[in-house]
Design an enzyme around this catalytic site. Sequence first.
Site, PDB file in Angstrom:
ATOM      1  N   CYS A  75     -10.938  -1.116  -3.165  1.00 55.12           N
ATOM      2  CA  CYS A  75     -10.787  -2.549  -2.369  1.00 55.12           C
ATOM      3  C   CYS A  75      -9.363  -1.907  -2.302  1.00 55.12           C
ATOM      4  O   CYS A  75      -8.569  -1.455  -3.233  1.00 55.12           O
ATOM      5  CB  CYS A  75     -10.662  -3.600  -2.895  1.00 55.12           C
ATOM      6  SG  CYS A  75      -9.376  -4.970  -2.329  1.00 55.12           S
ATOM      7  N   TYR A 115      -9.064 -10.519  -0.157  1.00 56.10           N
ATOM      8  CA  TYR A 115      -7.815 -10.317  -1.541  1.00 56.10           C
ATOM      9  C   TYR A 115      -6.570 -10.545   0.309  1.00 56.10           C
ATOM     10  O   TYR A 115      -5.586 -10.316  -0.612  1.00 56.10           O
ATOM     11  CB  TYR A 115      -7.755  -8.893  -2.162  1.00 56.10           C
ATOM     12  CG  TYR A 115      -9.182  -9.228  -3.461  1.00 56.10           C
ATOM     13  CD1 TYR A 115      -8.890 -10.375  -3.271  1.00 56.10           C
ATOM     14  CD2 TYR A 115      -9.142  -7.766  -4.282  1.00 56.10           C
ATOM     15  CE1 TYR A 115      -9.859 -10.610  -5.178  1.00 56.10           C
ATOM     16  CE2 TYR A 115      -9.831  -8.185  -5.705  1.00 56.10           C
ATOM     17  CZ  TYR A 115     -10.351 -10.112  -5.557  1.00 56.10           C
ATOM     18  OH  TYR A 115     -10.888  -9.069  -6.799  1.00 56.10           O
ATOM     19  N   GLY A 116      -7.437  -9.516   0.667  1.00 54.31           N
ATOM     20  CA  GLY A 116      -5.814  -8.608   1.943  1.00 54.31           C
ATOM     21  C   GLY A 116      -4.924 -10.363   2.639  1.00 54.31           C
ATOM     22  O   GLY A 116      -4.216  -9.672   3.131  1.00 54.31           O
ATOM     23  N   SER A 140     -12.987  -7.034  -3.574  1.00 53.99           N
ATOM     24  CA  SER A 140     -12.867  -8.304  -3.612  1.00 53.99           C
ATOM     25  C   SER A 140     -14.430  -8.751  -2.290  1.00 53.99           C
ATOM     26  O   SER A 140     -14.356 -10.361  -2.944  1.00 53.99           O
ATOM     27  CB  SER A 140     -12.248  -9.006  -2.244  1.00 53.99           C
ATOM     28  OG  SER A 140     -11.929  -8.603  -1.244  1.00 53.99           O
ATOM     29  N   CYS A 163      -9.917  -0.670   4.957  1.00 58.84           N
ATOM     30  CA  CYS A 163     -10.303  -1.540   4.206  1.00 58.84           C
ATOM     31  C   CYS A 163     -11.782  -1.375   3.926  1.00 58.84           C
ATOM     32  O   CYS A 163     -12.665  -0.820   5.633  1.00 58.84           O
ATOM     33  CB  CYS A 163     -10.495  -3.238   5.277  1.00 58.84           C
ATOM     34  SG  CYS A 163     -11.072  -4.249   4.400  1.00 58.84           S
TER      35      CYS A 163
END
Length: 284
Positions: free
Chosen positions: A76, A44-45, A13, A198
Amino acid sequence: MSAAQRPIGVFDSGIGGLSVLQALNRALPQEHFVYLADNAHAPYGEKSDLHVQQRTYAIAQHLIRQHGIKALVVACNTATAAAIHELRQQHPLLPVVGVEPALKPAAQITRTGHVGVMATRGTVQSAKFARLLGSLQDQARFEVCACNGLALAIEQTTLPSLEESASAEVSRLLRTYTSAMGRFGQGEGEIDTLVLGCTHYVFAQEALQQLVGNGVRLVSTGEPVARQTQRLLESAHLLRHGTAPQHLGSRVQLLTTGHLGGLQAAAQRWLQLGARHCRQADPI
C-alpha cells in the site's frame, strides 16, 4: 517449522495489494503467503496519517504473532509513506518491503520528458513522496494527480450489489483525472508515461490504457517490489527451498477485516482462486 518455511505477510487497505501478490507469486513460486485486506478501514488514502500508522502497526503485529511471518510486504503506497520508517524500527529483524510510486523508472523510460502520476491524496501529500519527487525534478516533468475516490470505487466493483454503479464511477473518475493531467501521447510536451501510484489502480489499467492510448507506457510497482523481496530473503537466507512450485491456491491464505464476499470476488477475478481460500480475519 524452520524460519525459511514460514510465510511472507502481505497487506493492503483492501484488494489493491492483490496486484503485488500476483507479482510476488511470479517471482517466488515456492513461497507461501498470508494476504490481509483491511477492508473495514479502507481506503487508507483518504484517512489521517495517524489512523494509517495505527492500522499498519496493529496489522504487522497480528501477522507476526498469529501467522509467524518471515517477511512483510506493505502493499500500500499510503501505508508505506505514513508508517514504514517506524515499522522498520519496531521490527529490526524482520525484512520489510514497502511500495512507492514508480517515479524513478518512469523518469528513465519517458521520451517526451513528461510523466503523469496518479496516486491517493495520502500518498501525494506525504513527506516521503515530496522527497522522491524533489529528487527527480531535473530528470522529468511530473504531472501529479490526487485521485480521490478511485481506490474505493475499484474496491466496490467486487461487491455484487455495487458492481454496476462502481464500475461506472471508476470510468467517470478515470476520465476526470486523466483529462485534468493534460494531453497524452508521444508528441512534444505530451505525457507518454503514466505512473500508477496506488496498487488498486493496476486493476483499472485496461480502461486507463484505452483512455490515454496504446502509445503511453503504464508503470506500476509490483515487479520491483517482488525483486526487492527476493533480494532481502536471499540475503537473510530465508528463501524457501526444496519443494517444486505449486499452484498459488495451495500456498496462500487470504484474509479480510471487512466484507468477505468482496475479497472472494476479487480473488476469483484476479487470482482465479475460489471462495474457500478466503476467510474473515480475527479482530485486529
